[in-house]
Design a protein around this motif. Structure first.
Motif, PDB file in Angstrom:
ATOM      1  N   ASP A 139       0.808  -1.217   0.000  1.00  0.00           N
ATOM      2  CA  ASP A 139       0.000   0.000   0.000  1.00  0.00           C
ATOM      3  C   ASP A 139       0.842   1.268   0.000  1.00  0.00           C
ATOM      4  OD1 ASP A 139      -2.208  -1.569  -0.020  1.00  0.00           O
ATOM      5  OD2 ASP A 139      -2.872  -1.104   2.018  1.00  0.00           O
ATOM      6  N   LYS A 171       0.233   3.837  -3.019  1.00  0.00           N
ATOM      7  CA  LYS A 171      -0.413   5.108  -2.675  1.00  0.00           C
ATOM      8  C   LYS A 171       0.523   6.287  -2.895  1.00  0.00           C
ATOM      9  CE  LYS A 171      -4.021   3.560   0.496  1.00  0.00           C
ATOM     10  NZ  LYS A 171      -4.625   3.699   1.846  1.00  0.00           N
ATOM     11  N   ASP A 231      -7.564   8.312  -2.650  1.00  0.00           N
ATOM     12  CA  ASP A 231      -8.375   7.207  -2.122  1.00  0.00           C
ATOM     13  C   ASP A 231      -9.258   6.555  -3.179  1.00  0.00           C
ATOM     14  OD1 ASP A 231      -7.244   7.407   0.383  1.00  0.00           O
ATOM     15  OD2 ASP A 231      -8.808   8.726   1.165  1.00  0.00           O
ATOM     16  N   PRO A 232      -9.993   7.313  -3.996  1.00  0.00           N
ATOM     17  CA  PRO A 232     -10.822   6.640  -5.010  1.00  0.00           C
ATOM     18  C   PRO A 232      -9.996   5.911  -6.070  1.00  0.00           C
ATOM     19  CG  PRO A 232     -10.994   9.028  -5.215  1.00  0.00           C
ATOM     20  CD  PRO A 232     -10.310   8.762  -3.922  1.00  0.00           C
ATOM     21  N   TYR A 263      -7.043   4.534  -5.580  1.00  0.00           N
ATOM     22  CA  TYR A 263      -6.569   3.323  -4.908  1.00  0.00           C
ATOM     23  C   TYR A 263      -7.692   2.297  -4.783  1.00  0.00           C
ATOM     24  CZ  TYR A 263      -4.993   0.167  -1.265  1.00  0.00           C
ATOM     25  OH  TYR A 263      -4.673  -0.970  -0.553  1.00  0.00           O
ATOM     26  N   LYS A 264      -8.874   2.761  -4.432  1.00  0.00           N
ATOM     27  CA  LYS A 264     -10.018   1.857  -4.264  1.00  0.00           C
ATOM     28  C   LYS A 264     -10.352   1.151  -5.575  1.00  0.00           C
ATOM     29  CE  LYS A 264     -14.879   1.786  -2.816  1.00  0.00           C
ATOM     30  NZ  LYS A 264     -16.028   2.621  -2.332  1.00  0.00           N
ATOM     31  N   ASP A 265     -10.377   1.897  -6.680  1.00  0.00           N
ATOM     32  CA  ASP A 265     -10.714   1.295  -7.967  1.00  0.00           C
ATOM     33  C   ASP A 265      -9.645   0.304  -8.414  1.00  0.00           C
ATOM     34  OD1 ASP A 265     -13.023   2.725  -8.001  1.00  0.00           O
ATOM     35  OD2 ASP A 265     -12.482   4.035  -9.676  1.00  0.00           O
ATOM     36  N   ARG A 292      -7.574  -1.327  -6.407  1.00  0.00           N
ATOM     37  CA  ARG A 292      -7.635  -2.482  -5.505  1.00  0.00           C
ATOM     38  C   ARG A 292      -8.769  -3.424  -5.909  1.00  0.00           C
ATOM     39  NH1 ARG A 292      -6.220  -4.251  -0.336  1.00  0.00           N
ATOM     40  NH2 ARG A 292      -7.850  -5.516   0.664  1.00  0.00           N
ATOM     41  N   LYS A 293      -9.916  -2.832  -6.233  1.00  0.00           N
ATOM     42  CA  LYS A 293     -11.055  -3.647  -6.653  1.00  0.00           C
ATOM     43  C   LYS A 293     -10.719  -4.464  -7.894  1.00  0.00           C
ATOM     44  CE  LYS A 293     -15.889  -3.264  -8.144  1.00  0.00           C
ATOM     45  NZ  LYS A 293     -17.009  -2.305  -8.412  1.00  0.00           N
TER      46      LYS A 293
END
Length: 301
Positions: free
Chosen positions: A220, A224, A236-237, A239-241, A243-244
């Motif tokens: 991470d 990041k 954050d968004p 990273y979230k996308d 990661r998904k």
């Protein structure tokens, strides 16, 4: 061969999701680049390379489109023009030079890519596009540190053009984007390309060591930090996308590399497979190893 490359690139271009029109010359440039890579490093060349060859370049171009699709909503309007053209052309060009050494290879490959754009003399032949194309190529430069960690020295340096993030990620993170089916052939081919006196035992150790590579490159903190450099308003968004899209692949590949390190019978099987192939047959060895390991694991579940 050129017809095959054209079909492959056309298929990759068809995967672009946003409303976007490639430049008329992009596919032609990409095909010409692949032909040059294949001429210099393909199986029929004077210097065949197991990893840095046309299939790898195609894979990078394909992954550039996929990551561009994911990140496009976060890319600022100033960077969106020709972003998919850049990914496809940089992907097919980034390893066209492999004889000069780290960093110099990337610079020469970038210059070769620009020459292709100039020769095509189309809408991409602008100062801005050529500057961005050079950035994209140089972002793929990688260095192995003394502690065995692989770094990308140009990734957090200079321009914050997101094509640099995209190309740096899709080049060395094929495992994250495509899972263990990419890990076994890529790691096997890299091992044979970088080892003067390969042994089946050392190959097995190199495959097991992919867990360390994944732990370092895809933790991470590093991810990041890279995201923050290019997408400071959307850390954050983004990273979230990502990661998904990729966490499942990373977790499975890591777990299988760990399993190989823990299971002596799997290691013996890998060694037997490696000893049973000649230099001419090695191109498929990684896929065979991966199928063997997945088959054994699935039977136990």
């Amino acid at each position: 061969m050129s017809a095959d490359f054209e079909r492959e690139i056309t298929h990759i271009a068809a995967q672009i999701e946003p409303t976007y029109t490639l430049a008329p010359e992009t596919i032609h440039i990409a095909v010409a680049s692949l032909e040059e890579v294949d001429r210099r490093y393909g199986p029929d060349s004077d210097n065949p390379l197991p990893f840095h060859n046309a299939p790898h370049s195609l894979g990078v171009a394909r992954r550039s489109v996929r990551l561009n699709n994911i990140l496009y909503r976060y890319i600022k309007p100033q960077w969106r023009p020709r972003i998919f053209d850049l990914g496809i052309i940089a992907g097919t060009n980034h390893d066209r030079e492999q004889d000069l050494g780290p960093a110099v290879n990337e610079q020469a490959s970038a210059e070769g890519a620009v020459e292709e754009v100039i020769a095509a003399n189309g809408v991409l032949n602008t100062k801005m596009f050529k500057q961005r194309l050079i950035r994209a190529n140089l972002a793929t430069a990688a260095e192995m540190q003394e502690d065995g960690k692989l770094i990308q020295p140009n990734l957090q340096k200079g321009s914050r053009d997101p094509i640099k993030f995209i190309m740096g990620f899709v080049d060395i993170n094929g495992i994250a984007m495509e899972g263990d089916k990419r890990m076994w052939p890529d790691a096997t081919n890299i091992y044979y390309e970088t080892t003067d006196e390969p042994t089946s035992e050392d190959l097995c150790a190199f495959l097991i060591d992919q867990r360390r590579f994944l732990r370092h490159r895809l933790n991470d903190g590093i991810i990041k930090s890279d995201i923050a450099y290019y997408f400071p308003d959307d850390i954050d968004p983004v990273y979230k996308d990502m990661r998904k899209a990729f966490h499942g692949n990373i977790a499975r590949a890591f777990s299988l590399a760990v399993l190989l390190g823990e299971r002596s019978e799997l290691q013996h099987s890998v060694s037997r497979l490696a000893k049973g192939v000649s230099g001419l047959d090695r191109s498929s060895l990684g896929d065979i190893i991966g199928k063997m390991i997945r088959s054994k694991v699935s039977r136990e579940q």
